[in-house]
Scaffold this active site. Structure first.
Site: not given
Ligand code: GAR
Length: 189
Positions: A12-14, A85, A87, A104, A174
């Site tokens: 969940g950092s994003n 993750l 669909l 992505h 990101e």
């Molecule tokens: C991110 O790098 C995002 O791009 C990727 O999961 C990570 C989540 O990081 N998403 C995918 O690979 C989708 N196919 P986070 O939990 O630290 O935000």
């Protein structure tokens, strides 16, 4: 006020960067964080950020319209997938057509599709001898990673980079771009 619902399955950092970006913003608000994973790091982050969390299971997500109805009742303007993750069910995609976006960690259409997420992507990029990688923010449709591209940013992949090195570069991109792209979509459509 524009309302965002964030879906996340992992750290969940994003999600946190997006929530922080709109803190004290009187035009945009992260109303809700949804997750399929009770152990996801995003849940602790949401609690710290005082954002309500909704946990759901596979049955609720795919066999009922509960999630779609909740998002409609909360007048959500944009659904943001930030490391989610599963669909999306067709009924949810239809109800929020062109109001769902995903990030992505690669330059789609390369390195996308089922099973291509997180570190698997960076491992494939390094194994493929790529000289660059990046991020793609795109609209979501009923297939993995195939909706129209909204934004891409690139980084160099050095021949000596490990998948972890690439992951770090991607995370910087990101965190730098995702909140701004969301702000642009909501405020300058
Ligand atoms: C991110 O790098 C995002 O791009 C990727 O999961 C990570 C989540 O990081 N998403 C995918 O690979 C989708 N196919 P986070 O939990 O630290 O935000």
């Amino acid at each position: 006020m524009k309302r965002i619902a964030l879906f996340a399955s992992g750290s969940g950092s994003n999600a946190e960067k997006i929530a922080e970006y709109f803190t004290n913003n009187d035009e945009v608000k992260v109303s809700l964080i949804l997750s399929n994973n009770p152990k996801a790091g995003v849940i602790d982050r949401a609690r710290r950020l005082h954002i309500p969390v909704l946990l759901f299971d596979r049955h609720t997500f795919y066999q009922t319209d509960e999630i779609t109805e909740l998002l409609q009742n909360q007048q959500i303007d944009l659904i943001v997938l930030a490391g989610f993750l599963w669909l999306l069910p067709p009924s949810l995609v239809k109800a929020f057509e062109r109001r769902i976006i995903n990030i992505h960690p690669a330059l789609l259409p390369k390195f996308g599709g089922k099973g291509m997420y997180g570190h698997f992507v960076h491992e494939a990029v390094v194994a493929g001898g790529e000289t660059e990688s990046g991020i793609t923010i795109h609209y979501v449709n009923e297939k993995y990673d195939e909706g129209d591209v909204i934004f891409q940013a690139k980084c160099v992949v050095e021949p000596t980079d490990t998948p972890e090195d690439v992951a770090k570069k991607i995370q910087v991109l990101e965190h730098q771009h995702f909140p701004k792209v969301i702000a642009d979509l909501l405020l300058n459509p």
